[in-house]
Design an enzyme around this catalytic site. Structure first.
Site, PDB file in Angstrom:
ATOM      1  N   GLY A  11      26.792  -3.718 -17.962  1.00 55.46           N
ATOM      2  CA  GLY A  11      28.060  -4.437 -17.962  1.00 55.46           C
ATOM      3  C   GLY A  11      27.963  -5.905 -17.603  1.00 55.46           C
ATOM      4  N   SER A  12      26.862  -6.576 -17.962  1.00 52.53           N
ATOM      5  CA  SER A  12      26.742  -8.000 -17.601  1.00 52.53           C
ATOM      6  C   SER A  12      27.859  -8.825 -18.238  1.00 52.53           C
ATOM      7  CB  SER A  12      25.362  -8.535 -17.992  1.00 52.53           C
ATOM      8  OG  SER A  12      25.243  -8.674 -19.388  1.00 52.53           O
ATOM      9  N   MET A  89      28.414   1.200 -26.476  1.00 55.80           N
ATOM     10  CA  MET A  89      27.470   1.610 -27.509  1.00 55.80           C
ATOM     11  C   MET A  89      27.904   2.835 -28.306  1.00 55.80           C
ATOM     12  SD  MET A  89      25.521  -0.844 -27.075  1.00 55.80           S
ATOM     13  CE  MET A  89      23.986  -0.644 -27.931  1.00 55.80           C
ATOM     14  N   ILE A  91      30.359   4.364 -31.453  1.00 55.80           N
ATOM     15  CA  ILE A  91      31.158   3.968 -32.609  1.00 55.80           C
ATOM     16  C   ILE A  91      32.512   4.675 -32.507  1.00 55.80           C
ATOM     17  CG2 ILE A  91      31.361   4.117 -35.106  1.00 55.80           C
ATOM     18  CD1 ILE A  91      28.320   3.785 -35.264  1.00 55.80           C
ATOM     19  N   LEU A  92      33.591   3.933 -32.621  1.00 59.43           N
ATOM     20  CA  LEU A  92      34.940   4.482 -32.465  1.00 59.43           C
ATOM     21  C   LEU A  92      35.495   4.872 -33.838  1.00 59.43           C
ATOM     22  CD1 LEU A  92      36.127   1.798 -29.903  1.00 59.43           C
ATOM     23  CD2 LEU A  92      35.706   4.230 -29.409  1.00 59.43           C
ATOM     24  N   ASN A 106      35.303  -7.251 -29.617  1.00 60.41           N
ATOM     25  CA  ASN A 106      33.946  -6.778 -29.319  1.00 60.41           C
ATOM     26  C   ASN A 106      32.983  -7.944 -29.387  1.00 60.41           C
ATOM     27  OD1 ASN A 106      31.699  -4.912 -29.068  1.00 60.41           O
ATOM     28  ND2 ASN A 106      31.343  -5.193 -31.252  1.00 60.41           N
ATOM     29  N   HIS A 108      29.055  -8.819 -30.345  1.00 59.89           N
ATOM     30  CA  HIS A 108      27.902  -8.252 -31.056  1.00 59.89           C
ATOM     31  C   HIS A 108      26.781  -9.281 -31.045  1.00 59.89           C
ATOM     32  CE1 HIS A 108      25.744  -5.924 -34.088  1.00 59.89           C
ATOM     33  NE2 HIS A 108      25.533  -7.056 -34.731  1.00 59.89           N
ATOM     34  N   LEU A 143      32.455  -1.049 -39.042  1.00 60.91           N
ATOM     35  CA  LEU A 143      31.603  -1.470 -37.924  1.00 60.91           C
ATOM     36  C   LEU A 143      31.269  -2.963 -37.981  1.00 60.91           C
ATOM     37  CD1 LEU A 143      29.931  -0.364 -35.490  1.00 60.91           C
ATOM     38  CD2 LEU A 143      27.983  -0.250 -37.064  1.00 60.91           C
ATOM     39  N   GLU A 173      25.992 -15.195 -24.486  1.00 61.60           N
ATOM     40  CA  GLU A 173      27.119 -14.240 -24.574  1.00 61.60           C
ATOM     41  C   GLU A 173      28.016 -14.403 -23.353  1.00 61.60           C
ATOM     42  OE1 GLU A 173      26.194 -10.094 -25.272  1.00 61.60           O
ATOM     43  OE2 GLU A 173      24.388 -10.640 -26.382  1.00 61.60           O
TER      44      GLU A 173
HETATM   45  C1  GRF Z   1      23.414  -6.421 -24.787  1.00 59.47           C
HETATM   46  O1  GRF Z   1      22.388  -6.144 -25.737  1.00 59.47           O
HETATM   47  C2  GRF Z   1      24.386  -7.385 -25.384  1.00 59.47           C
HETATM   48  O2  GRF Z   1      23.726  -8.256 -26.297  1.00 59.47           O
HETATM   49  C3  GRF Z   1      25.344  -6.497 -26.121  1.00 59.47           C
HETATM   50  O3  GRF Z   1      25.393  -5.272 -25.400  1.00 59.47           O
HETATM   51  C4  GRF Z   1      24.193  -5.138 -24.594  1.00 59.47           C
HETATM   52  C5  GRF Z   1      24.492  -4.874 -23.147  1.00 59.47           C
HETATM   53  O4  GRF Z   1      25.433  -5.816 -22.729  1.00 59.47           O
HETATM   54  N1  GRF Z   1      26.636  -7.128 -26.196  1.00 59.47           N
HETATM   55  P1  GRF Z   1      26.032  -5.724 -21.207  1.00 59.47           P
HETATM   56  O5  GRF Z   1      24.981  -6.322 -20.311  1.00 59.47           O
HETATM   57  O6  GRF Z   1      26.257  -4.257 -20.878  1.00 59.47           O
HETATM   58  O7  GRF Z   1      27.285  -6.540 -21.259  1.00 59.47           O
END
Ligand code: GRF
Length: 203
Positions: A11-12, A89, A91-92, A106, A108, A143, A173
């Protein structure tokens, strides 16, 4: 605006969104939910004071609708105006997506429309691209293909491994997504276009 964020792992991106919303911001984080009860991001969200929920998608093997029905409960209880997928991760289904049409976004890790799907950085390196990056878009049933809300370009450097490129893109990001959410939560859908050099002259 009430903002719910869906994650699958660390979740960064969610962390940056929640931190940004703790300042003066048109959005407020009301829920962080995950398809994995063990997602490390859930503990980080709770530590930042955001309510959390999780539905283990492994309990619904082959029953995508059942998983989504279970996920819908905490989601609807949070009454979100906007849903952010951030490292989510799964697919909805079109049905789930349609329910939030025009208010689900989203991030990507590629310069869409290039490289929808997985392994985006390896594919960019394999193709010999000079640039890679990330895209924030509205979620539609197809998607990784809705209207673009923001993009950041990052140089691919000689000898880049996909891990090195992924790390370079992830830093960007974390700047792009908060910038897009601020604008989107204020009702402005004009795209945020950034380049890493603007943000990191040192690259
Ligand atoms: C990372 O590969 C990011 O590029 C993509 O999702 C993955 C995990 O992101 N958006 P996060 O650290 O869980 O936000």
């Amino acid at each position: 605006k009430r903002v719910a964020i869906l994650i699958s792992g660390g979740g960064s991106n969610m962390i940056r969104l929640v931190e940004d919303m703790q300042g003066d911001h048109p959005g407020r984080a009301v829920l962080v939910a995950s398809n994995d009860p063990a997602a490390a991001g859930l503990g980080k969200a709770a530590a930042m004071g955001v309510p959390t929920a999780s539905v283990d998608h492994r309990a619904f093997k082959g029953d995508r609708e059942g998983f989504e029905a279970a996920l819908l409960q905490p989601l609807l209880d949070a009454r979100p105006d906007i849903i952010c997928l951030a490292g989510f991760m799964r697919i909805l289904t079109p049905g789930f997506v349609q329910r939030f049409a025009g208010r689900m976004i989203n991030i990507h890790p590629s310069l869409l429309p290039k490289y929808p799907g997985l392994h985006t950085h390896a594919r960019a390196i394999e193709a010999g691209d000079a640039e890679a990056g990330a895209t924030v878009h509205e979620v539609t049933p197809d998607l990784d293909s809705g209207p673009m809300l923001g993009q950041v370009r990052v140089p691919v450097l000689p000898g880049d491994t996909s891990e090195a490129l992924a790390a370079r893109v992830l830093v960007q990001e974390h700047r792009l997504y908060p910038a897009v959410l601020r604008r989107y939560a204020a009702g402005d859908r004009s795209p945020v276009l950034l380049t890493a050099t603007e943000l990191h002259p040192g690259i």
